[in-house]
Motif scaffolding. Structure first.
Motif, mmCIF file in Angstrom:
data_model
loop_
_atom_site.group_PDB
_atom_site.id
_atom_site.type_symbol
_atom_site.label_atom_id
_atom_site.label_comp_id
_atom_site.label_asym_id
_atom_site.label_seq_id
_atom_site.Cartn_x
_atom_site.Cartn_y
_atom_site.Cartn_z
ATOM 1 N N GLU A 17 69.957 -19.677 99.414
ATOM 2 C CA GLU A 17 70.564 -20.914 99.915
ATOM 3 C C GLU A 17 69.791 -22.098 99.350
ATOM 4 O OE1 GLU A 17 72.411 -23.780 101.416
ATOM 5 O OE2 GLU A 17 73.138 -21.997 102.461
ATOM 6 N N ASP A 18 70.487 -23.072 98.783
ATOM 7 C CA ASP A 18 69.800 -24.202 98.166
ATOM 8 C C ASP A 18 69.594 -25.389 99.089
ATOM 9 O OD1 ASP A 18 72.654 -24.562 97.986
ATOM 10 O OD2 ASP A 18 72.299 -26.224 96.603
ATOM 11 N N TYR A 19 70.290 -25.467 100.188
ATOM 12 C CA TYR A 19 70.211 -26.620 101.079
ATOM 13 C C TYR A 19 69.155 -26.381 102.153
ATOM 14 C CZ TYR A 19 71.895 -30.528 103.924
ATOM 15 O OH TYR A 19 71.993 -31.689 104.649
ATOM 16 N N PHE A 20 68.138 -27.260 102.191
ATOM 17 C CA PHE A 20 66.969 -27.061 103.042
ATOM 18 C C PHE A 20 67.320 -26.861 104.521
ATOM 19 C CE2 PHE A 20 63.568 -28.735 105.767
ATOM 20 C CZ PHE A 20 62.552 -27.853 105.438
ATOM 21 N N ILE A 21 68.194 -27.687 105.052
ATOM 22 C CA ILE A 21 68.529 -27.581 106.478
ATOM 23 C C ILE A 21 69.165 -26.222 106.781
ATOM 24 C CG2 ILE A 21 70.012 -28.508 108.309
ATOM 25 C CD1 ILE A 21 69.397 -31.306 107.095
ATOM 26 N N ASN A 22 70.050 -25.761 105.900
ATOM 27 C CA ASN A 22 70.658 -24.436 106.095
ATOM 28 C C ASN A 22 69.619 -23.325 105.961
ATOM 29 O OD1 ASN A 22 73.200 -25.513 106.543
ATOM 30 N ND2 ASN A 22 73.848 -25.265 104.429
ATOM 31 N N GLN A 23 68.657 -23.498 105.049
ATOM 32 C CA GLN A 23 67.566 -22.523 104.917
ATOM 33 C C GLN A 23 66.818 -22.392 106.235
ATOM 34 O OE1 GLN A 23 65.009 -24.045 101.875
ATOM 35 N NE2 GLN A 23 66.373 -23.504 100.186
ATOM 36 N N GLU A 24 66.429 -23.526 106.797
ATOM 37 C CA GLU A 24 65.628 -23.521 108.025
ATOM 38 C C GLU A 24 66.413 -22.993 109.215
ATOM 39 O OE1 GLU A 24 62.223 -24.185 108.266
ATOM 40 O OE2 GLU A 24 62.568 -23.924 106.118
ATOM 41 N N LEU A 25 67.669 -23.401 109.349
ATOM 42 C CA LEU A 25 68.494 -22.920 110.454
ATOM 43 C C LEU A 25 68.679 -21.408 110.372
ATOM 44 C CD1 LEU A 25 70.333 -23.419 112.907
ATOM 45 C CD2 LEU A 25 72.212 -23.770 111.294
ATOM 46 N N THR A 26 68.998 -20.910 109.195
ATOM 47 C CA THR A 26 69.205 -19.472 109.021
ATOM 48 C C THR A 26 67.913 -18.708 109.272
ATOM 49 O OG1 THR A 26 70.947 -19.957 107.406
ATOM 50 C CG2 THR A 26 70.092 -17.701 107.459
ATOM 51 N N ARG A 27 66.794 -19.229 108.743
ATOM 52 C CA ARG A 27 65.498 -18.591 108.984
ATOM 53 C C ARG A 27 65.202 -18.532 110.484
ATOM 54 N NH1 ARG A 27 60.838 -18.268 105.849
ATOM 55 N NH2 ARG A 27 61.484 -19.985 104.510
ATOM 56 N N ASP A 28 65.403 -19.651 111.184
ATOM 57 C CA ASP A 28 65.115 -19.693 112.625
ATOM 58 C C ASP A 28 65.936 -18.662 113.390
ATOM 59 O OD1 ASP A 28 63.315 -21.741 112.144
ATOM 60 O OD2 ASP A 28 64.625 -23.339 112.914
ATOM 61 N N ILE A 29 67.224 -18.577 113.080
ATOM 62 C CA ILE A 29 68.095 -17.610 113.763
ATOM 63 C C ILE A 29 67.608 -16.187 113.503
ATOM 64 C CG2 ILE A 29 70.417 -16.603 113.815
ATOM 65 C CD1 ILE A 29 71.452 -19.467 113.134
ATOM 66 N N LEU A 30 67.354 -15.868 112.236
ATOM 67 C CA LEU A 30 66.937 -14.505 111.882
ATOM 68 C C LEU A 30 65.562 -14.167 112.459
ATOM 69 C CD1 LEU A 30 68.238 -14.422 108.225
ATOM 70 C CD2 LEU A 30 69.152 -13.116 110.159
ATOM 71 N N GLU A 31 64.657 -15.130 112.508
ATOM 72 C CA GLU A 31 63.345 -14.866 113.093
ATOM 73 C C GLU A 31 63.435 -14.664 114.593
ATOM 74 O OE1 GLU A 31 60.724 -17.914 111.521
ATOM 75 O OE2 GLU A 31 60.407 -16.743 109.669
#
Length: 136
Positions: A17-31
């Protein structure tokens, strides 16, 4: 979006994913689901990471710089030929136009999720493609 109830401890997920906000949101959910998460900012980086580590699943944005998700998926499928390896690849897209899902399947993706991510749909995908790691 619903409440996250599923835990998938130790599941290794690559998020391309290239968009930072989507990276962080997805990471947070998966973590929150106890997954191990790596982030690739484009398709080229995703291919490099795929070669170096065994992932249980890839969440693949379809629109990225350098190499988009469609071509990245095609390249991964090409590299899998002649091996016993076939990693589930799930498309992530902000576009929900008619025919987009078929374009993802034609590229070799296994499933399709629209952004913003819906917790329940993400849980269903993970349960389907990496069921041996799911804990409720």
């Amino acid at each position: 979006m619903g409440k996250i109830t599923t835990k998938i401890p130790g599941a290794k997920i690559l998020v391309a994913e290239d968009y930072f906000i989507n990276q962080e949101l997805t990471r947070d959910i998966l973590e929150l689901m106890e997954c191990e998460v790596d982030i690739a900012e484009d398709g080229v980086e995703a291919l490099n990471m795929y070669e170096k580590k065994e992932y249980d699943l890839i969440l693949m944005d379809v629109q990225m710089p350098n190499l988009d998700g469609y071509d990245t998926t095609k390249e991964i499928r090409e590299r899998e030929l002649g091996t016993n390896r076939r990693i589930p690849i799930v498309a992530l897209t902000a576009s929900a136009l008619s025919g987009d899902d078929q374009k993802c399947f034609d590229a070799g993706m296994d499933a399709y999720l629209s952004k913003p991510l819906d917790f329940g749909k993400l849980e269903q995908i993970l349960k389907k493609y990496i069921p041996t790691k799911v804990k409720n």
